[in-house]
Motif scaffolding. Structure first.
Motif, PDB file in Angstrom:
ATOM      1  N   ALA A 184       0.835  -1.200   0.000  1.00 37.26           N
ATOM      2  CA  ALA A 184       0.000   0.000   0.000  1.00 37.26           C
ATOM      3  C   ALA A 184       0.865   1.243   0.000  1.00 37.26           C
ATOM      4  CB  ALA A 184      -0.882   0.004   1.254  1.00 37.26           C
ATOM      5  N   ALA A 185       0.380   2.293  -0.660  1.00 35.83           N
ATOM      6  CA  ALA A 185       1.020   3.604  -0.557  1.00 35.83           C
ATOM      7  C   ALA A 185      -0.084   4.611  -0.326  1.00 35.83           C
ATOM      8  CB  ALA A 185       1.770   3.938  -1.836  1.00 35.83           C
ATOM      9  N   VAL A 186       0.121   5.527   0.627  1.00 37.34           N
ATOM     10  CA  VAL A 186      -0.906   6.536   0.878  1.00 37.34           C
ATOM     11  C   VAL A 186      -0.323   7.931   0.724  1.00 37.34           C
ATOM     12  CG1 VAL A 186      -2.184   5.005   2.433  1.00 37.34           C
ATOM     13  CG2 VAL A 186      -0.543   6.617   3.398  1.00 37.34           C
ATOM     14  N   ILE A 187      -1.168   8.833   0.269  1.00 40.30           N
ATOM     15  CA  ILE A 187      -0.763  10.233   0.159  1.00 40.30           C
ATOM     16  C   ILE A 187      -1.887  11.111   0.695  1.00 40.30           C
ATOM     17  CG2 ILE A 187       0.716   9.869  -1.870  1.00 40.30           C
ATOM     18  CD1 ILE A 187      -1.617  11.092  -3.548  1.00 40.30           C
ATOM     19  N   GLY A 188      -1.548  12.343   1.005  1.00 38.54           N
ATOM     20  CA  GLY A 188      -2.577  13.299   1.408  1.00 38.54           C
ATOM     21  C   GLY A 188      -3.061  14.033   0.172  1.00 38.54           C
ATOM     22  N   LYS A 189      -4.382  14.087   0.012  1.00 40.57           N
ATOM     23  CA  LYS A 189      -4.921  14.790  -1.147  1.00 40.57           C
ATOM     24  C   LYS A 189      -5.712  15.998  -0.639  1.00 40.57           C
ATOM     25  CE  LYS A 189      -7.418  14.047  -5.326  1.00 40.57           C
ATOM     26  NZ  LYS A 189      -8.376  13.297  -6.084  1.00 40.57           N
ATOM     27  N   SER A 190      -5.494  17.135  -1.271  1.00 40.93           N
ATOM     28  CA  SER A 190      -6.158  18.348  -0.777  1.00 40.93           C
ATOM     29  C   SER A 190      -7.669  18.181  -0.770  1.00 40.93           C
ATOM     30  CB  SER A 190      -5.821  19.555  -1.661  1.00 40.93           C
ATOM     31  OG  SER A 190      -4.442  19.621  -1.809  1.00 40.93           O
ATOM     32  N   ASP A 191      -8.281  18.652   0.298  1.00 37.71           N
ATOM     33  CA  ASP A 191      -9.729  18.559   0.449  1.00 37.71           C
ATOM     34  C   ASP A 191     -10.206  19.901   0.991  1.00 37.71           C
ATOM     35  OD1 ASP A 191     -12.143  16.419   0.963  1.00 37.71           O
ATOM     36  OD2 ASP A 191     -12.130  18.014   2.490  1.00 37.71           O
TER      37      ASP A 191
ATOM     38  N   ILE B 240      -6.916  11.082   3.042  1.00 35.62           N
ATOM     39  CA  ILE B 240      -5.946  10.062   2.660  1.00 35.62           C
ATOM     40  C   ILE B 240      -6.405   9.367   1.389  1.00 35.62           C
ATOM     41  CG2 ILE B 240      -4.795   7.932   3.378  1.00 35.62           C
ATOM     42  CD1 ILE B 240      -5.293   8.784   6.298  1.00 35.62           C
ATOM     43  N   LYS B 241      -5.579   9.408   0.376  1.00 30.62           N
ATOM     44  CA  LYS B 241      -5.863   8.608  -0.811  1.00 30.62           C
ATOM     45  C   LYS B 241      -4.925   7.400  -0.793  1.00 30.62           C
ATOM     46  CE  LYS B 241      -6.479   8.370  -5.692  1.00 30.62           C
ATOM     47  NZ  LYS B 241      -6.874   9.000  -6.933  1.00 30.62           N
TER      48      LYS B 241
ATOM     49  N   ARG C 102       5.972  10.886  -3.733  1.00 25.20           N
ATOM     50  CA  ARG C 102       5.913  12.198  -4.395  1.00 25.20           C
ATOM     51  C   ARG C 102       5.433  12.080  -5.840  1.00 25.20           C
ATOM     52  NH1 ARG C 102      10.667  13.238  -7.676  1.00 25.20           N
ATOM     53  NH2 ARG C 102      12.360  11.830  -7.120  1.00 25.20           N
ATOM     54  N   ILE C 103       5.687  10.924  -6.474  1.00 27.35           N
ATOM     55  CA  ILE C 103       5.223  10.729  -7.855  1.00 27.35           C
ATOM     56  C   ILE C 103       3.697  10.584  -7.854  1.00 27.35           C
ATOM     57  CG2 ILE C 103       5.293   9.142  -9.839  1.00 27.35           C
ATOM     58  CD1 ILE C 103       7.941  10.510  -9.595  1.00 27.35           C
ATOM     59  N   LEU C 104       3.182   9.839  -6.891  1.00 30.60           N
ATOM     60  CA  LEU C 104       1.721   9.682  -6.783  1.00 30.60           C
ATOM     61  C   LEU C 104       1.054  11.033  -6.524  1.00 30.60           C
ATOM     62  CD1 LEU C 104       1.618   6.455  -4.545  1.00 30.60           C
ATOM     63  CD2 LEU C 104       1.038   6.602  -6.977  1.00 30.60           C
ATOM     64  N   ARG C 105       1.696  11.819  -5.642  1.00 29.15           N
ATOM     65  CA  ARG C 105       1.121  13.141  -5.326  1.00 29.15           C
ATOM     66  C   ARG C 105       1.114  14.038  -6.549  1.00 29.15           C
ATOM     67  NH1 ARG C 105       4.111  13.058  -0.542  1.00 29.15           N
ATOM     68  NH2 ARG C 105       5.707  14.361  -1.513  1.00 29.15           N
ATOM     69  N   ALA C 106       2.243  14.056  -7.253  1.00 29.50           N
ATOM     70  CA  ALA C 106       2.350  14.928  -8.427  1.00 29.50           C
ATOM     71  C   ALA C 106       1.314  14.531  -9.479  1.00 29.50           C
ATOM     72  CB  ALA C 106       3.754  14.850  -9.007  1.00 29.50           C
ATOM     73  N   GLN C 107       1.150  13.228  -9.647  1.00 30.82           N
ATOM     74  CA  GLN C 107       0.172  12.729 -10.616  1.00 30.82           C
ATOM     75  C   GLN C 107      -1.233  13.190 -10.242  1.00 30.82           C
ATOM     76  OE1 GLN C 107       0.787   8.541 -10.689  1.00 30.82           O
ATOM     77  NE2 GLN C 107       1.702   8.586 -12.723  1.00 30.82           N
ATOM     78  N   GLU C 108      -1.532  13.049  -8.959  1.00 30.68           N
ATOM     79  CA  GLU C 108      -2.844  13.399  -8.428  1.00 30.68           C
ATOM     80  C   GLU C 108      -3.143  14.873  -8.661  1.00 30.68           C
ATOM     81  OE1 GLU C 108      -5.824  11.851  -7.334  1.00 30.68           O
ATOM     82  OE2 GLU C 108      -4.251  10.382  -7.709  1.00 30.68           O
TER      83      GLU C 108
ATOM     84  N   LEU D 188       6.389  15.846 -12.566  1.00 33.67           N
ATOM     85  CA  LEU D 188       6.818  14.715 -11.728  1.00 33.67           C
ATOM     86  C   LEU D 188       8.139  14.948 -11.009  1.00 33.67           C
ATOM     87  CD1 LEU D 188       5.889  11.571 -13.858  1.00 33.67           C
ATOM     88  CD2 LEU D 188       4.516  12.769 -12.175  1.00 33.67           C
ATOM     89  N   GLY D 189       8.838  16.018 -11.356  1.00 28.45           N
ATOM     90  CA  GLY D 189      10.122  16.291 -10.705  1.00 28.45           C
ATOM     91  C   GLY D 189      11.192  15.352 -11.225  1.00 28.45           C
ATOM     92  N   ASP D 190      12.248  15.154 -10.430  1.00 24.73           N
ATOM     93  CA  ASP D 190      13.366  14.310 -10.877  1.00 24.73           C
ATOM     94  C   ASP D 190      12.933  12.842 -10.895  1.00 24.73           C
ATOM     95  OD1 ASP D 190      16.752  14.519 -10.776  1.00 24.73           O
ATOM     96  OD2 ASP D 190      15.811  12.567 -10.557  1.00 24.73           O
ATOM     97  N   THR D 191      12.963  12.253 -12.084  1.00 23.15           N
ATOM     98  CA  THR D 191      12.533  10.851 -12.179  1.00 23.15           C
ATOM     99  C   THR D 191      13.695   9.948 -12.588  1.00 23.15           C
ATOM    100  OG1 THR D 191      11.830  11.270 -14.434  1.00 23.15           O
ATOM    101  CG2 THR D 191      10.114  11.315 -12.771  1.00 23.15           C
ATOM    102  N   SER D 192      14.929  10.446 -12.398  1.00 20.81           N
ATOM    103  CA  SER D 192      16.079   9.661 -12.877  1.00 20.81           C
ATOM    104  C   SER D 192      16.183   8.313 -12.167  1.00 20.81           C
ATOM    105  CB  SER D 192      17.371  10.451 -12.716  1.00 20.81           C
ATOM    106  OG  SER D 192      17.610  10.735 -11.358  1.00 20.81           O
ATOM    107  N   THR D 193      15.669   8.212 -10.957  1.00 24.70           N
ATOM    108  CA  THR D 193      15.789   6.927 -10.261  1.00 24.70           C
ATOM    109  C   THR D 193      14.458   6.170 -10.197  1.00 24.70           C
ATOM    110  OG1 THR D 193      15.401   7.884  -8.078  1.00 24.70           O
ATOM    111  CG2 THR D 193      17.687   7.753  -8.808  1.00 24.70           C
TER     112      THR D 193
END
Ligand code: ATP
Ligand code: MG
Length: 634
Positions: free
Chosen positions: A547-554, A561-562, A615-621, A626-631
């Motif tokens: 599971a991965a959770v992020i905070g989504k603006s409400d 929590i998403k 941070r990738i999930l957040r940016a997508q949301e 997506l910021g630095d995705t080199s890794t």
């Protein structure tokens, strides 16, 4: 201002060590060792005597230029000498130092003496290429003996290595070569990955179009992927040709304890990777001591760290730690589940691995295949297990403990970072364990959990994880970015402490629980909640694997929590399951864990070192860059 959360995952199970283990252990009394470690300088000074120094230090720790600390001031030493030469006049001379194997079942063994010969050749060859003390050599190689030999060759002559993980592609490689201003690049014709050969040379060729500092490219023939010698350009040379005729012994360079040892980039979970600089003396002392303390290394051990050499775990605990202790280190090139999900257990059985050090991402991955595979093999040689990289969910801990450890052997959950160079929070084999907690700061280390003003938070409350006293293997700076070094780690929290960037809490027994990255923290209705506890609550549900959770603006609650969930094979996230999960997580965590949307996914974005990149999930949301995705893995 957000309140600290009192939402806790209530994990109360306690596992005491088996008495055999206590009888055998070098350190039998955890509390007494922690007590000894309170005199930090004395503790580390005592440990430094295990090595052969050309000249001993004048002062253990110099704090006059905080936060640019110095350890073992004016001490003179060489790492390669202590990891290799030191053993060849002992009964370890003909003991296997490196045991390499891969997914095809091929194997190469190098004794300490053979390693000594190879490293000498490599060191001489590097010198002939014009590499001097202080120069940087980049390595973009698979997990293969030549990589270890080349790293040791560098440290022998005082050159810095900058190893780039072989899973990174052109952009990541270019950035790292240019940042470190490397003069030589070592690469290979390929690496094995799940039955395929990935052509590293092709990626390197593309990268080199943008890397002006590289003067020579050394090519290792590893897979036999056809490259004709006539195809090599003027600056390219085969590894075997380079070493041909190099029979002379190459003298070791006398290094100052504070001379740079290597540059290594962080995983990039939270942003652009940072080029971490480690130095010689303190790193050696820290790494060897922690490996000895945490994994209780004995003669006859077969040590297997599954981490890649391209990350700090590989540097400290696949190559340097084990060789500095004169043990045998197993190097495996391949995935945990290829050709089948029993691949790792087969290796444990075949070679009789005694200590196995791995990561939660691999454990969760193997859990998906159930209990069947570990049962097919004899795992009775194992004595101690270990984990690093992410919080290990109690459920994954239990699976590992039951199915691999057969409820007999302890799991050393080790918290540390590229920056710390060595284990910082970890149990000893004799410590009583709680699934999901790395227990306490190691002997000789002082850590705490504080609020933004630097005040200790009461037990059970979440806060910032900080390191309060310098430690020997600490990073000395970010490569050529001294200001960023001070700002990132030392100026965030008052009191001159190192801010790790993780949130944590300490329970009433003094055990530390990592709650997640401070960048990822959730702020729900004024409460601060760490991601890891919510995720562990999900994973403790029988149908959730990861599971991965992020905070989504409400607009009302600020954040909800998403959740992104990987379910056990064959299950769908339907309304009934969503309801069940809501109840389950709330039951585990209390009413503050208000869950918003849940989605089922097949994969989570991860760094190539296997960490979830929220941070990738957040940016997508949020539809952001997506910021630095080199890794990023894929
Ligand atoms: P970046 O700093 O670029 O975001 P990163 O922090 O993932 O990357 P690493 O140095 O490889 O790079 O990882 C260190 C981090 O890994 C720690 O700060 C922590 O968040 C996590 N970690 C490592 N071991 C553990 C552990 N045993 N339990 C919990 N978290 C861990
Ligand atoms: Mg980090």
């Amino acid at each position: 201002m957000s309140k600290d959360t009192s939402v806790l995952l209530d994990e109360k199970r306690l596992f005491k060590p088996d008495y055999h283990l206590v009888e055998e252990a070098h350190i039998k009394n955890w509390e007494a060792e922690l007590e000894k470690g309170k005199d930090i300088e004395k503790y580390w000074e005592e440990k430094a005597h295990q090595f052969e120094w050309f000249k001993k230090w004048d002062k253990v720790l110099d704090e006059s230029k905080k936060p640019f600390y110095q350890w073992f001031v004016n001490g003179k030493i060489n790492l390669c000498y202590n990891a290799v030469d030191r053993w060849i006049n002992t009964d370890k001379r003909n003991q296997v130092a490196i045991l390499y194997t891969n997914e095809r079942g091929e194997e190469i063994k190098l004794t300490y003496y053979e390693l000594y010969r190879e490293v000498n050749k490599m060191a001489s060859a590097l010198k002939n290429l014009g590499i001097k003390k202080g120069d940087t050599v980049s390595m973009y190689l698979p997990m293969c003996p030549e990589l270890l030999i080349s790293m040791l060759g560098c440290t022998r002559i005082g050159a810095l290595h900058s190893v780039v993980y072989s899973g990174l592609s052109v952009g990541g490689l270019v950035e790292r070569i240019n940042d470190s201003k490397a003069k030589v690049l070592l690469t290979a014709d390929g690496t094995y990955r799940r039955g395929k050969i990935i052509d590293l040379k092709k990626i390197a060729d593309e990268a080199l179009l943008q890397c002006p500092t590289i003067e020579t490219v050394v090519l290792v023939r590893h897979t036999g992927n056809p490259i004709k010698i006539s195809e090599l350009s003027g600056r390219e040379i085969l590894y075997t040709t380079l070493l041909e005729g190099e029979n002379e012994l190459c003298p070791v360079e006398e290094m100052d304890a504070e001379d740079p040892l290597f540059i290594l980039y962080t995983s990039g979970s939270t942003g652009k990777p940072k080029g971490v600089l480690h130095t010689t003396g303190g790193y050696m002392v820290g790494v060897a001591t922690t490996l000895q303390n945490v994994f209780d290394i004995h003669n006859g051990d077969l040590w297997w760290c599954t981490g890649d050499i391209g990350w700090i775990t590989g540097h400290s605990y696949l190559i340097y730690g084990p060789l500095l202790l004169g043990t045998t280190t197993l190097v495996y090139e391949g995935a945990p589940d290829y050709p089948d999900p029993g691949a790792w257990w087969k290796i444990v059985e075949k070679y009789g691995v005694t200590k196995l050090y791995t990561a939660p991402t691999a454990i969760r991955h193997l859990m998906r295949y159930g209990n069947k595979y570990p049962q097919l093999y004899d795992l009775s040689s194992l004595k101690i297990l270990g984990s690093v990289g992410e919080p290990i969910n109690p459920e994954a801990w239990m699976w590992f403990y039951k199915n691999v450890g057969k409820e007999k052997i302890p799991i050393m959950d080790t918290w540390w970072q590229t920056e710390t160079g060595m284990h910082m929070i970890a149990p000893l084999p004799v410590s009583p364990l709680k699934p999901g907690s790395p227990t306490r700061a190691l002997p000789g280390i002082e850590m705490d959990v504080v609020d933004e003003k630097g005040q200790r938070v009461p037990p059970g409350k979440g806060g910032y994880l900080v390191i309060k006293k310098p430690w020997p293997a600490m990073l000395r700076t970010l490569y050529k970015e001294e200001e960023r070094y001070e700002d990132t780690y030392w100026k965030q929290i008052p009191g001159g402490v190192y801010m790790a960037g993780d949130m944590a809490r300490i329970d009433e027994d003094g055990y530390i629980w990592i709650q997640g990255r401070s960048d990822d923290v959730l702020k729900i209705a004024g409460h601060r909640i760490g991601t890891s506890e919510v995720e562990s609550a999900f994973v403790s549900h029988p149908l959730v694997v990861e599971a991965a959770v992020i905070g989504k603006s409400d607009p009302i609650k600020g954040q909800v929590i998403k959740s992104f969930l990987i379910l056990k094979e064959g299950h769908k996230l339907n309304t009934a399951l969503i309801e069940d999960l809501q109840k389950h997580v709330r039951y585990e965590m209390g009413p503050v864990a208000v869950l918003g949307e849940m989605v089922q996914v097949n994969k989570l974005p991860k760094t190539r070192s296997g960490k979830i990149m929220r941070r990738i999930l957040r940016a997508q949301e949020e539809g952001k860059d997506l910021g630095d995705t080199s890794t990023l893995e894929d």
